[in-house]
Design a protein around this motif. Sequence first.
Motif, short mmCIF file in Angstrom:
data_model
loop_
_atom_site.label_atom_id
_atom_site.label_comp_id
_atom_site.label_asym_id
_atom_site.label_seq_id
_atom_site.Cartn_x
_atom_site.Cartn_y
_atom_site.Cartn_z
N TYR A 143 20.31 7.27 2.35
CA TYR A 143 21.06 8.47 1.98
C TYR A 143 20.43 9.70 2.64
O TYR A 143 19.20 9.78 2.78
N GLN A 144 21.28 10.62 3.04
CA GLN A 144 20.84 11.95 3.47
C GLN A 144 21.73 12.96 2.78
O GLN A 144 22.97 12.82 2.80
N ALA A 168 23.66 5.13 6.28
CA ALA A 168 23.34 3.89 6.97
C ALA A 168 22.71 2.92 5.96
O ALA A 168 22.61 3.24 4.76
N SER A 169 22.30 1.76 6.45
CA SER A 169 21.67 0.77 5.59
C SER A 169 20.67 -0.04 6.38
O SER A 169 20.97 -0.50 7.49
N LEU A 170 19.46 -0.19 5.84
CA LEU A 170 18.46 -1.02 6.49
C LEU A 170 18.88 -2.49 6.40
O LEU A 170 19.18 -3.00 5.33
N GLY A 171 18.88 -3.17 7.54
CA GLY A 171 19.22 -4.58 7.53
C GLY A 171 18.04 -5.43 7.10
O GLY A 171 16.92 -5.24 7.56
N LEU A 172 18.28 -6.34 6.16
CA LEU A 172 17.27 -7.32 5.75
C LEU A 172 17.78 -8.70 6.15
O LEU A 172 18.93 -9.05 5.88
N ASN A 231 21.41 11.36 10.72
CA ASN A 231 21.84 12.73 11.04
C ASN A 231 20.61 13.59 11.30
O ASN A 231 19.79 13.81 10.40
N THR A 232 20.46 14.05 12.53
CA THR A 232 19.28 14.84 12.88
C THR A 232 19.23 16.18 12.14
O THR A 232 18.16 16.77 11.99
N LYS A 233 20.38 16.66 11.68
CA LYS A 233 20.44 17.93 10.98
C LYS A 233 20.47 17.75 9.46
O LYS A 233 20.54 18.74 8.73
N GLY A 234 20.43 16.49 9.03
CA GLY A 234 20.47 16.22 7.60
C GLY A 234 19.09 16.32 6.98
O GLY A 234 18.08 16.54 7.66
N GLY A 235 19.03 16.14 5.67
CA GLY A 235 17.76 16.19 4.96
C GLY A 235 16.96 14.91 5.15
O GLY A 235 17.36 14.00 5.89
N GLU A 236 15.81 14.84 4.48
CA GLU A 236 14.97 13.66 4.56
C GLU A 236 15.72 12.44 4.04
O GLU A 236 16.42 12.52 3.01
N PRO A 237 15.62 11.30 4.72
CA PRO A 237 16.33 10.10 4.26
C PRO A 237 15.70 9.55 2.98
O PRO A 237 14.48 9.52 2.84
N ALA A 238 16.56 9.17 2.06
CA ALA A 238 16.12 8.50 0.83
C ALA A 238 16.72 7.10 0.85
O ALA A 238 17.90 6.92 1.14
N GLN A 296 0.85 -1.20 0.00
CA GLN A 296 0.00 0.00 0.00
C GLN A 296 0.88 1.24 0.00
O GLN A 296 1.75 1.39 0.84
N HIS A 297 0.63 2.14 -0.97
CA HIS A 297 1.42 3.37 -1.06
C HIS A 297 0.93 4.37 -0.03
O HIS A 297 -0.26 4.66 0.08
N THR A 298 1.88 4.88 0.79
CA THR A 298 1.54 5.86 1.81
C THR A 298 2.17 7.22 1.53
O THR A 298 1.66 8.24 1.98
N GLY A 299 3.29 7.23 0.82
CA GLY A 299 4.00 8.47 0.55
C GLY A 299 4.84 8.96 1.71
O GLY A 299 5.57 9.94 1.57
N ASN A 300 4.78 8.27 2.84
CA ASN A 300 5.57 8.65 4.01
C ASN A 300 7.01 8.19 3.81
O ASN A 300 7.27 7.01 3.56
N MET A 301 7.97 9.09 3.93
CA MET A 301 9.37 8.76 3.69
C MET A 301 9.93 7.77 4.70
O MET A 301 10.99 7.17 4.48
#
Length: 244
Positions: free
Chosen positions: A148-149, A155-159, A133-140, A74-79
């Motif tokens: 990425y910020q 960082a990297s999400l662990g799967l 990074n709390t001062k960085g941009g939105e995470p992609a 389901q698409h939410t658009g939440n980053m």
Amino acid sequence: MQSGLYVSLSSQMALEKRLNTIADNMANVNTTGFRATEVKFDEMVANTKNKLNTKVAFVSQGNDYLNEGNGELQHTGNMLDFAIKGDAWFSLDTPAGRVLTRDGRFTIKDTGELVSIRGYPVLDAGGAPIQLNTKGGEPAVGTDGIIYQDKRQVASLGLFEADISKGYLRYENSGIMTTDQPRAVVDRFNVGVEQGYLENSNVNAMREITQLIEVNRAFESVSSLMRDSEDSFKEAVQTLGGSR
């Protein structure tokens, strides 16, 4: 005759277990990332034989296993919403230990730590909490899980994957704790992450309702059979005792 009662009783116990799993599945039909519980029943043949010298077969209580089918995305658009494509899990650090989940509703704490909706740290492939990074941009996040910020990898999400057939325990809603040690997924072309999406429960509500009706009918049928067997047994005792 008594063998028939024992077999009917074993059938009722198996049906009760299936009824409980159906109820649990229906309660979680809207739980993000939930995977339905199924039950496998086996036939057990008693070592002893009845008076007619025939083997007596009972129904086992059943073994639970997870339905590994993926739920609809389901698409939410939440980053900070993430869904896994393929057979893998996110890993959380909880008070009970490491928990696997398909629920990708994450948030960022004031300290920059990426956590689940219940506040548990989300782990990277090495099993360490993910720090942003709390001062960085939105995470992609790319399909490979790399975060990425400001166009820089942070960082990297662990799967993770695990052999669930070796045993598992439910942890809160959609989480599970596995007997088999989870392993990080590496170089798997059929596993990835979708940012801005969530995975719905894979419970098929119509199928569960149909099975609920079938189980109730089977339970009533077995109960009726047991009553008939008990009546026949009483009549036989009365006849042999000379009461009739």
